[in-house]
Design a protein around this motif. Structure first.
Motif, PDB file in Angstrom:
ATOM      1  N   ARG A   1     -55.900 -48.413 -71.320  1.00  0.00           N
ATOM      2  CA  ARG A   1     -57.034 -47.951 -72.130  1.00  0.00           C
ATOM      3  C   ARG A   1     -56.544 -46.992 -73.208  1.00  0.00           C
ATOM      4  O   ARG A   1     -56.899 -47.123 -74.379  1.00  0.00           O
TER       5      ARG A   1
ATOM      6  N   LEU B   1     -51.817 -37.398 -72.667  1.00  0.00           N
ATOM      7  CA  LEU B   1     -51.740 -36.202 -71.822  1.00  0.00           C
ATOM      8  C   LEU B   1     -52.693 -36.345 -70.642  1.00  0.00           C
ATOM      9  O   LEU B   1     -53.868 -36.686 -70.834  1.00  0.00           O
ATOM     10  N   ILE B   2     -52.200 -36.044 -69.431  1.00  0.00           N
ATOM     11  CA  ILE B   2     -53.081 -36.091 -68.262  1.00  0.00           C
ATOM     12  C   ILE B   2     -52.907 -34.857 -67.390  1.00  0.00           C
ATOM     13  O   ILE B   2     -53.403 -34.813 -66.271  1.00  0.00           O
ATOM     14  N   ALA B   3     -52.205 -33.859 -67.898  1.00  0.00           N
ATOM     15  CA  ALA B   3     -51.985 -32.633 -67.123  1.00  0.00           C
ATOM     16  C   ALA B   3     -51.681 -31.511 -68.101  1.00  0.00           C
ATOM     17  O   ALA B   3     -51.508 -31.749 -69.291  1.00  0.00           O
TER      18      ALA B   3
ATOM     19  N   ARG C   1     -53.303 -27.914 -67.804  1.00  0.00           N
ATOM     20  CA  ARG C   1     -54.522 -27.169 -68.138  1.00  0.00           C
ATOM     21  C   ARG C   1     -54.258 -25.873 -68.884  1.00  0.00           C
ATOM     22  O   ARG C   1     -55.057 -25.462 -69.715  1.00  0.00           O
TER      23      ARG C   1
ATOM     24  N   LEU D   1     -52.669 -39.154 -80.281  1.00  0.00           N
ATOM     25  CA  LEU D   1     -52.603 -38.349 -79.060  1.00  0.00           C
ATOM     26  C   LEU D   1     -53.958 -38.437 -78.378  1.00  0.00           C
ATOM     27  O   LEU D   1     -54.983 -38.141 -79.003  1.00  0.00           O
ATOM     28  N   THR D   2     -53.965 -38.877 -77.137  1.00  0.00           N
ATOM     29  CA  THR D   2     -55.208 -38.888 -76.373  1.00  0.00           C
ATOM     30  C   THR D   2     -54.956 -38.228 -75.030  1.00  0.00           C
ATOM     31  O   THR D   2     -53.813 -37.993 -74.642  1.00  0.00           O
ATOM     32  N   GLY D   3     -56.014 -37.896 -74.344  1.00  0.00           N
ATOM     33  CA  GLY D   3     -55.897 -37.312 -73.019  1.00  0.00           C
ATOM     34  C   GLY D   3     -57.158 -37.591 -72.248  1.00  0.00           C
ATOM     35  O   GLY D   3     -58.187 -37.936 -72.840  1.00  0.00           O
ATOM     36  N   PHE D   4     -57.059 -37.460 -70.951  1.00  0.00           N
ATOM     37  CA  PHE D   4     -58.264 -37.661 -70.152  1.00  0.00           C
ATOM     38  C   PHE D   4     -58.077 -37.065 -68.770  1.00  0.00           C
ATOM     39  O   PHE D   4     -56.952 -36.924 -68.288  1.00  0.00           O
ATOM     40  N   ALA D   5     -59.194 -36.688 -68.162  1.00  0.00           N
ATOM     41  CA  ALA D   5     -59.228 -36.402 -66.737  1.00  0.00           C
ATOM     42  C   ALA D   5     -59.862 -37.633 -66.107  1.00  0.00           C
ATOM     43  O   ALA D   5     -60.958 -38.037 -66.491  1.00  0.00           O
TER      44      ALA D   5
ATOM     45  N   ASN E   1     -63.550 -38.276 -65.386  1.00  0.00           N
ATOM     46  CA  ASN E   1     -64.535 -38.455 -66.456  1.00  0.00           C
ATOM     47  C   ASN E   1     -64.609 -39.892 -66.964  1.00  0.00           C
ATOM     48  O   ASN E   1     -65.431 -40.193 -67.836  1.00  0.00           O
ATOM     49  N   ALA E   2     -63.767 -40.774 -66.448  1.00  0.00           N
ATOM     50  CA  ALA E   2     -63.867 -42.191 -66.822  1.00  0.00           C
ATOM     51  C   ALA E   2     -65.104 -42.793 -66.158  1.00  0.00           C
ATOM     52  O   ALA E   2     -65.478 -42.394 -65.051  1.00  0.00           O
ATOM     53  N   THR E   3     -65.731 -43.729 -66.830  1.00  0.00           N
ATOM     54  CA  THR E   3     -66.944 -44.321 -66.269  1.00  0.00           C
ATOM     55  C   THR E   3     -66.598 -45.261 -65.113  1.00  0.00           C
ATOM     56  O   THR E   3     -65.456 -45.717 -64.972  1.00  0.00           O
TER      57      THR E   3
ATOM     58  N   GLU F   1     -65.156 -48.435 -66.513  1.00  0.00           N
ATOM     59  CA  GLU F   1     -63.754 -48.318 -66.930  1.00  0.00           C
ATOM     60  C   GLU F   1     -62.826 -48.354 -65.712  1.00  0.00           C
ATOM     61  O   GLU F   1     -61.752 -48.976 -65.738  1.00  0.00           O
TER      62      GLU F   1
END
Lengths: 331, 331
Positions: free
Chosen positions: B138, B240-242, B244, B262-266, B269-271, B274
């Protein structure tokens, strides 16, 4: 033909105007008699050598053009002498530029000019319009009803961003340098904040009803991520198009937890196909009067060096006191 | 039923195991008899209160689960008692977690378990697998033949990223902490660099033949943009996934000129939609043996606090000396 050209990078005075051989339309190219060109900051950087690029010698500066097709090269069948065309992206990546009476342009970089729109308006809109379109739609994926913040909303790209975001049905907040520019941006339909006076995070919060920004396009040279990342809504999109020397601090935690996206681009690295997609919207919006491009100054080709000097003073020296594009009228 | 639970955030000792009322499958839910759960760092942060979330009281910790459907709630017609299911994302955003003999789960968060794959393997893969899949496909849009760099390649998410990137036909370079981990990652098909010993930019350049990275997924807490932005290929994607608390310096110029993203996610928070898209690939890859999840420790439900203590020591105290997941076997 008459053309502006340099034989070495340097100040505005390194630009001479004189006779160069007419270009010839090669395979897949069209020969265009140019009537209007316009300047952009990238022209200054290339001429000065601060953005190094491979350059022909002599090199004709200038990216934007509008004019009339004089000849179609071998293999070009969908465009004919007498057709009006406009475009940008010349004078970049080794190509010759547009401050000349005639240019040979790859067919894919020449777009049909809409009836009723002047060559001056098309040339003035070209690079800034394509840049703004790429930023808003390819990169930020802006949709109707979304909240967008545009710092520098009366600048060259900034004023295009504001006009196109409004044309797309977004809600626009822009920052400007003074009250006069605020009135101008408000007349286009944007809300405004004034740099160094307003509390921008508080104004963004009020503007979005506490939701945060869906998109932020930074046209200025010092992006402030510590302010802007907290101002974004979940899944907000942030776009950078300037700031070659900037090295700000980046708050990783709120960026990734909110699922934000940061992208950036230099317009001249977009493909011909990507740019042509922008051009068709731009032609239509200009014809419909949905976007308009303020003109700050007009120069004849013989005063190409003076045109560079004027833009340089306005961009670097006068801290953006001039609103609008610098146009060079040719022939 | 027996369940691990806390009545206030705190250390591992705040986890008690005892009898709580059986949950009931409400409309759109299924009641699952859990046979395996697994721990993730987010469980530690929620239990400790360092990632604040609204929690029911008592709160059952745990995100991942695998087990067998015991009852389908009103409106659930495509799943029936006796069906094996797996999933993640419980114990988050106000939901009860999975360190319990029975859980009520929204149908959309329960995925059919593939034949021949154990509940332990499914539970151990759930959160890390979905996280890795979101990051690679994704967010980074990884394609076969592309070059990807994965720091922390033998970590919980890291080992999933390596396995999935290889399954997708990408060329994988990962960083690891020592030679033993390097041999492990090489056995999975990755090239390796060792932190604090190898010249990582030089190794990336050699790995990509000077082209730069198409993708970089940072699983560790201190992303180094000054090193990584120059190491990316044009139009490369950084995820980025870490991190904080990280606030590194960000080089704006090379980022935007190369057209990077550059994208990131926790993951939480994905549906549901997804995540379900990831789950179907994960089920298939597990059944085909294309991904496997190392297990570092197994605990019964009665030792849930000990399982937390073990993961906490391995994550925070032992600087990642343990490879693999911490599983809690239930019932």
């Amino acid at each position: 033909m008459q053309a502006a050209h340099i034989t070495a990078t340097g100040g505005p005075d390194s630009i001479k105007v004189g006779t160069l051989p007419d270009p010839v339309a090669g395979p897949g190219e069209v020969l265009v008699r140019v009537t209007a060109s316009a300047l952009n900051p990238i022209d200054l950087y290339i001429r000065a050598g601060t953005v190094p690029m491979a350059l022909p010698n002599p090199f004709i500066p200038g990216c934007d053009f509008a004019g009339t097709v004089e000849a179609a090269g071998p293999g070009v069948t969908d465009i004919k002498p007498g057709d009006r065309v406009w475009g940008s992206n010349q004078g970049l990546l080794g190509r010759q530029g547009t401050l000349a009476e005639k240019i040979a342009v790859k067919r894919e970089w020449a777009y049909p000019s809409p009836p009723g729109v002047t060559d001056e308006a098309l040339a003035a809109t070209a690079l800034v319009g394509i840049t703004a379109h790429l930023a808003l739609f390819r990169n930020a994926g802006l949709k109707a009803g979304e909240f967008i913040y545009i710092p520098g909303g009366t600048g060259g790209v900034g004023s295009m961003l504001v006009a196109m975001a409004i044309a797309a049905g977004a809600k626009v907040l822009c920052s400007v340098g003074n009250d006069e520019k605020a009135r101008l941006a408000q007349s286009w339909g944007a809300e405004t904040v004034v740099h160094r006076r307003d509390d921008i995070p508080a104004r963004i919060s009020a503007f979005t009803g506490g939701k945060g920004l869906d998109a932020w396009i930074e046209t200025q040279r010092e992006p402030d991520f510590m302010t802007m990342v907290p101002a974004m809504a979940p899944r907000g999109r942030m776009v950078l198009i300037a700031g070659r020397a900037a090295q700000p601090v980046f708050p990783v935690g709120p960026f990734y937890v909110k699922g934000l996206t940061l992208t950036g681009f230099a317009m001249f690295n977009a493909t011909a196909q990507e740019q042509a997609a922008c051009a068709s919207d731009i032609s239509r919006w200009l014809a419909e009067g949905k976007i308009r491009t303020p003109i700050a100054g007009r120069f004849p080709l013989s005063q190409a060096a003076e045109a560079h000097r004027f833009l340089e003073a306005s961009t670097l020296g006068m801290a953006g006191q001039v609103v609008g594009k610098v146009v060079v009228n040719i022939g």
